[in-house]
Design a protein around this motif. Structure first.
Motif, PDB file in Angstrom:
ATOM      1  N   GLN A 153       0.837  -1.201   0.000  1.00 22.88           N
ATOM      2  CA  GLN A 153       0.000   0.000   0.000  1.00 22.88           C
ATOM      3  C   GLN A 153       0.873   1.253   0.000  1.00 22.88           C
ATOM      4  OE1 GLN A 153      -3.716  -0.571   0.209  1.00 22.88           O
ATOM      5  NE2 GLN A 153      -2.664  -2.404  -0.517  1.00 22.88           N
ATOM      6  N   ALA A 154       0.288   2.358  -0.413  1.00 25.06           N
ATOM      7  CA  ALA A 154       1.039   3.613  -0.505  1.00 25.06           C
ATOM      8  C   ALA A 154       1.435   4.117   0.875  1.00 25.06           C
ATOM      9  CB  ALA A 154       0.207   4.669  -1.227  1.00 25.06           C
ATOM     10  N   ASN A 155       2.675   4.607   0.971  1.00 24.74           N
ATOM     11  CA  ASN A 155       3.166   5.195   2.216  1.00 24.74           C
ATOM     12  C   ASN A 155       4.285   6.161   1.849  1.00 24.74           C
ATOM     13  OD1 ASN A 155       4.109   5.903   4.717  1.00 24.74           O
ATOM     14  ND2 ASN A 155       4.706   3.842   5.345  1.00 24.74           N
ATOM     15  N   ARG A 156       3.917   7.392   1.623  1.00 15.05           N
ATOM     16  CA  ARG A 156       4.875   8.369   1.116  1.00 15.05           C
ATOM     17  C   ARG A 156       5.953   8.706   2.139  1.00 15.05           C
ATOM     18  NH1 ARG A 156       3.653  14.425  -1.293  1.00 15.05           N
ATOM     19  NH2 ARG A 156       5.579  14.613  -2.490  1.00 15.05           N
ATOM     20  N   SER A 157       5.729   8.403   3.400  1.00  9.78           N
ATOM     21  CA  SER A 157       6.733   8.676   4.429  1.00  9.78           C
ATOM     22  C   SER A 157       7.842   7.631   4.435  1.00  9.78           C
ATOM     23  CB  SER A 157       6.074   8.737   5.811  1.00  9.78           C
ATOM     24  OG  SER A 157       5.536   7.467   6.161  1.00  9.78           O
ATOM     25  N   ASN A 158       7.640   6.518   3.744  1.00  8.62           N
ATOM     26  CA  ASN A 158       8.636   5.453   3.670  1.00  8.62           C
ATOM     27  C   ASN A 158       9.446   5.641   2.400  1.00  8.62           C
ATOM     28  OD1 ASN A 158      10.128   3.112   3.498  1.00  8.62           O
ATOM     29  ND2 ASN A 158       8.381   1.721   3.475  1.00  8.62           N
ATOM     30  N   SER A 159      10.738   5.903   2.528  1.00  7.71           N
ATOM     31  CA  SER A 159      11.559   6.173   1.341  1.00  7.71           C
ATOM     32  C   SER A 159      11.615   4.977   0.402  1.00  7.71           C
ATOM     33  CB  SER A 159      12.982   6.573   1.753  1.00  7.71           C
ATOM     34  OG  SER A 159      13.651   5.484   2.375  1.00  7.71           O
ATOM     35  N   ASN A 160      11.413   3.780   0.928  1.00  5.96           N
ATOM     36  CA  ASN A 160      11.443   2.580   0.093  1.00  5.96           C
ATOM     37  C   ASN A 160      10.052   2.015  -0.180  1.00  5.96           C
ATOM     38  OD1 ASN A 160      14.311   2.298  -0.301  1.00  5.96           O
ATOM     39  ND2 ASN A 160      14.446   1.772   1.864  1.00  5.96           N
ATOM     40  N   GLY A 161       9.043   2.814   0.100  1.00 11.06           N
ATOM     41  CA  GLY A 161       7.671   2.375  -0.127  1.00 11.06           C
ATOM     42  C   GLY A 161       7.071   3.005  -1.374  1.00 11.06           C
ATOM     43  N   ARG A 162       5.805   2.701  -1.581  1.00 10.37           N
ATOM     44  CA  ARG A 162       5.055   3.281  -2.709  1.00 10.37           C
ATOM     45  C   ARG A 162       4.644   4.707  -2.366  1.00 10.37           C
ATOM     46  NH1 ARG A 162       3.888   0.572  -7.766  1.00 10.37           N
ATOM     47  NH2 ARG A 162       4.628  -1.542  -7.447  1.00 10.37           N
ATOM     48  N   HIS A 163       4.851   5.619  -3.311  1.00  6.71           N
ATOM     49  CA  HIS A 163       4.491   7.022  -3.075  1.00  6.71           C
ATOM     50  C   HIS A 163       3.288   7.477  -3.894  1.00  6.71           C
ATOM     51  CE1 HIS A 163       8.638   8.333  -1.254  1.00  6.71           C
ATOM     52  NE2 HIS A 163       8.157   7.240  -0.704  1.00  6.71           N
ATOM     53  N   GLY A 164       2.947   6.741  -4.943  1.00  6.78           N
ATOM     54  CA  GLY A 164       1.718   7.068  -5.658  1.00  6.78           C
ATOM     55  C   GLY A 164       1.867   7.661  -7.039  1.00  6.78           C
ATOM     56  N   GLY A 165       3.096   7.911  -7.489  1.00  6.94           N
ATOM     57  CA  GLY A 165       3.269   8.400  -8.849  1.00  6.94           C
ATOM     58  C   GLY A 165       2.710   7.397  -9.850  1.00  6.94           C
ATOM     59  N   ASP A 166       2.220   7.880 -10.992  1.00  8.10           N
ATOM     60  CA  ASP A 166       1.539   6.973 -11.915  1.00  8.10           C
ATOM     61  C   ASP A 166       1.609   7.480 -13.350  1.00  8.10           C
ATOM     62  OD1 ASP A 166      -0.321   9.074 -11.864  1.00  8.10           O
ATOM     63  OD2 ASP A 166      -1.622   8.059 -10.430  1.00  8.10           O
ATOM     64  N   ILE A 167       0.990   6.718 -14.249  1.00  6.56           N
ATOM     65  CA  ILE A 167       0.993   7.062 -15.668  1.00  6.56           C
ATOM     66  C   ILE A 167       0.275   8.381 -15.912  1.00  6.56           C
ATOM     67  CG2 ILE A 167       0.124   6.366 -17.939  1.00  6.56           C
ATOM     68  CD1 ILE A 167       0.618   3.450 -17.061  1.00  6.56           C
ATOM     69  N   GLN A 168      -0.854   8.588 -15.237  1.00 11.38           N
ATOM     70  CA  GLN A 168      -1.592   9.834 -15.421  1.00 11.38           C
ATOM     71  C   GLN A 168      -0.732  11.027 -15.038  1.00 11.38           C
ATOM     72  OE1 GLN A 168      -4.727  10.119 -16.881  1.00 11.38           O
ATOM     73  NE2 GLN A 168      -4.069  12.256 -16.948  1.00 11.38           N
ATOM     74  N   GLY A 169       0.115  10.856 -14.021  1.00  8.76           N
ATOM     75  CA  GLY A 169       1.020  11.936 -13.635  1.00  8.76           C
ATOM     76  C   GLY A 169       1.975  12.306 -14.750  1.00  8.76           C
ATOM     77  N   MET A 170       2.445  11.310 -15.475  1.00  5.67           N
ATOM     78  CA  MET A 170       3.331  11.592 -16.612  1.00  5.67           C
ATOM     79  C   MET A 170       2.560  12.233 -17.757  1.00  5.67           C
ATOM     80  SD  MET A 170       5.986   8.352 -16.604  1.00  5.67           S
ATOM     81  CE  MET A 170       4.809   7.050 -16.206  1.00  5.67           C
ATOM     82  N   ILE A 171       1.352  11.737 -18.006  1.00  4.03           N
ATOM     83  CA  ILE A 171       0.516  12.345 -19.052  1.00  4.03           C
ATOM     84  C   ILE A 171       0.269  13.818 -18.742  1.00  4.03           C
ATOM     85  CG2 ILE A 171      -1.821  12.375 -20.017  1.00  4.03           C
ATOM     86  CD1 ILE A 171      -1.833   9.317 -19.813  1.00  4.03           C
ATOM     87  N   ASP A 172      -0.034  14.110 -17.479  1.00  2.92           N
ATOM     88  CA  ASP A 172      -0.341  15.484 -17.077  1.00  2.92           C
ATOM     89  C   ASP A 172       0.823  16.446 -17.325  1.00  2.92           C
ATOM     90  OD1 ASP A 172      -2.815  14.608 -16.248  1.00  2.92           O
ATOM     91  OD2 ASP A 172      -2.308  14.547 -14.111  1.00  2.92           O
ATOM     92  N   HIS A 173       2.052  15.893 -17.349  1.00  3.64           N
ATOM     93  CA  HIS A 173       3.222  16.768 -17.436  1.00  3.64           C
ATOM     94  C   HIS A 173       4.039  16.541 -18.701  1.00  3.64           C
ATOM     95  CE1 HIS A 173       2.365  18.349 -13.498  1.00  3.64           C
ATOM     96  NE2 HIS A 173       2.284  17.126 -13.017  1.00  3.64           N
TER      97      HIS A 173
END
Length: 616
Positions: A153-173
């Motif tokens: 599961q996502a856990n942005r506070s964990n440097s080795n965990g999932r942070h949530g970046g995705d394909i839509q994020g790349m499309i947006d930018h």
């Protein structure tokens, strides 16, 4: 009598239902294919309990079953199809029969290839790659941060965990990427990595035909490729041939004992890559390298198994066709079976003659790296078909050349001498060059956070022969963790998450130096984008003197002169020694300042500076 007959029919009917219920298809891969491929052969992997009890049949013009192969595990069938040149796109049922009874039915699709698919363009020295770790770039769709059925599961506070970046994020930018001057994106693996932890990096594949749900869908990946193409940005897929993830579905039910090296039992890889080329290497050392597992969570695939080899080849072709890929980058290239690698590249290039493929051979020795490039005549007769490699030797020389003091045999002379080893390569102009990547400290840290040296490194990378690759965040002086934590060097791109105080996409909150670096990179890359001399021009360099290194890119179209001055004092560069490239009448213009120079008088160099001059 009627009652008896009715009862018998009922028993037979229920018996057929019961028999059909015994069987199901859990996996059939590839799930669809295309009409009009150059290779007329297609092998289907079919997996389901006791599927080997059944005989496949089909009836579709232009398609025939050439062979059905059985393996140790009765839960697998490998079905070889022949597709004629005249076969049309459409769908047909593959019937799985027990005796004369159809027990299972699978509707298979042959799609129509996009016109010009086989001749699709690929990356060249005219491109600049933007390397993105997708989990850390931008979170365009927070809804898919956590997905049912995927362990971590996502856990942005964990440097080795999932942070949530995705394909839509790349499309947006995509606009940001294109505006900066990038023309291709190499994305760290997006395929499903359903591992219990440390899955964000993507190198432990658990489904070779499915984008990880936390990144999006197969359709979104194709959309990214298509939208990128519209903006002049191609997509390069990161492919792993050597290993899969320990939670891959077949690890619970392998087709045969030799599907995974060492009988499916963990045996550590030696990581001694030189054994492949070592004429004195023992067979035991070679086996420990080639067949050992990268790590315990990455089972080593046995490409000597013909079904495994064909599976991996078809999978790569499938993604090139489906996602309209601009190229491929291959992880841990020399770890796979060498004969298989030749076949894999040959099959892909037969289908897509223009496809560029770059392999990772992490060695700072060009003699080792050059062994794998197509066209190299090797001492052992090995023939490689791989067009490109990551130029780790030049990356290391760049770091050492800029950081070390310029004394005999150190400093800039290291950079000069490493480039002089280009005679070892069959095609040095097709190597991918880079200041840093996702597995090493950020270049700003490698250069001890010296901004002057950073500018030298960026200009060198973007004006040197080869195909430049820039890691996301390098354009804004991204920093690493001093302790070497990979999760921290793959830092979140500022502005990629709602609520970020700094937004590098808009420039809001960047420091003066970070914004200056971003503007500097944007100007440099957009200048490079339309500069044929840098793309395909020849190269001449002059041995460094007094901390100054000068080289030229040139063609019939003109010349570009690059001067690196590491000296702590300003210097005057006498231009007489460059008479092969310039004359007393030559004039030059600085691409950044617009300042003009009369080269006959020499050039005054500011301390710790780099200049890019267009000569006319």
């Amino acid at each position: 009598m009627k009652r008896i007959l009715l009862a018998l029919i009922t028993v037979l009917f229920l018996g057929n239902i019961a028999e059909a219920a015994k069987y199901k298809i859990d996996h059939l891969e590839p799930a669809f294919w295309w009409a009009g491929m150059k290779n007329p052969k297609l092998q289907l992997l079919v997996h389901g309990e006791n599927i080997a009890d059944l005989k496949p049949e089909l009836n579709y013009e232009g398609v025939s079953i050439a062979k059905v192969s059985f393996v140790e595990n009765p839960n697998y069938l490998f079905v070889d199809l022949n597709l004629s040149e005249e076969v049309k796109a459409g769908s047909f049922d593959i019937l799985f029969k027990r005796g004369k009874k159809t027990v299972l039915k699978y509707n298979y699709q042959l799609l129509q290839r996009q016109e010009g698919s086989a001749e699709r363009a690929s990356f060249t020295p005219a491109d600049v790659m933007y390397l993105i770790t997708p989990d850390r770039f931008a979170n365009g769709n927070p809804v898919n941060d956590n997905v049912k059925g995927l362990s971590e599961q996502a856990n942005r506070s964990n440097s080795n965990g999932r942070h949530g970046g995705d394909i839509q994020g790349m499309i947006d930018h995509l606009d940001y990427i294109s505006d900066m001057g990038f023309t291709a994106i190499w994305i760290n693996p997006l395929l499903e990595n359903n591992q219990p932890e440390y899955s964000y990096h993507g190198y432990s594949t658990t489904d070779y035909y499915k984008i990880d749900g936390r990144y999006g869908t197969n359709e979104e990946y194709r959309k990214l490729s298509q939208m990128g193409k519209e903006k002049g940005v191609g997509i390069i897929m990161d492919v792993i041939l050597n290993h899969c993830g320990s939670e891959h579905w077949w690890m619970k039910d392998v087709p045969s004992k030799d599907w995974i090296n060492n009988g499916g039992e963990f045996t550590s890889c030696s990581h001694k890559r030189t054994t492949v080329q070592d004429r004195y290497a023992s067979k035991e050392d070679l086996k420990q390298f080639a067949d050992g597992w990268f790590v315990q969570s990455m089972p080593d695939l046995n490409q000597r198994n013909e079904f495994m080899a064909n599976y991996l080849i078809q999978n790569s072709i499938w993604w090139v066709e489906y996602a309209e890929l601009y190229g491929i980058r291959v992880d841990t290239y020399p770890y796979s079976d060498a004969a298989f690698l030749s076949e894999w590249t040959e099959r892909l290039l037969e289908e897509y003659p223009n496809l560029n493929i770059v392999g990772e051979e992490w060695s700072t020795n060009p003699a080792i790296v050059s062994y794998w490039q197509k066209g190299k005549v090797n001492h052992d007769g090995y023939v490689s078909n791989l067009p490109s490699l990551m130029d780790f030797p030049l990356q290391n020389a760049l770091k050492e050349g800029l950081v070390q003091e310029d004394t005999w045999g150190t400093g800039l002379i290291k950079l000069y001498e490493m480039l002089s080893n280009d005679f070892l390569y069959a095609d040095p102009g097709n190597l991918v060059i880079f200041p840093d990547n996702h597995d090493m400290a950020r270049i700003f840290d490698q250069l001890e956070r010296d901004y002057d040296l950073y500018k030298m490194a960026m200009i060198y990378t973007l004006t040197m022969r080869g195909i430049p690759q820039i890691y996301y965040g390098t354009e804004i002086l991204a920093k690493s963790d001093a302790g070497g934590d990979h999760g921290k060097l793959r830092t979140d791109f500022p502005g990629g998450w709602k609520g970020d105080k700094v937004n590098a996409f808009t420039g809001e909150g960047l420091s003066t130096k970070e914004k200056d670096a971003q503007d500097f990179m944007k100007k440099l890359m957009n200048w490079r984008k339309n500069n044929e001399i840098i793309h395909n021009g020849k190269l001449m360099h002059f041995a460094p003197e007094n901390g100054v290194y000068t080289y030229f890119r040139y063609s019939d179209e003109g010349k570009v002169m690059v001067i690196l001055n590491k000296g702590k004092e300003k210097a005057h560069l006498f231009t007489g020694r460059f008479h092969e490239m310039i004359s007393k009448e030559s004039k030059a213009k600085d691409i950044f300042t617009g300042k003009s120079f009369e080269l006959k008088d020499g050039i005054d160099l500011p301390a710790r500076s780099v200049m890019v001059l267009e000569i006319n």
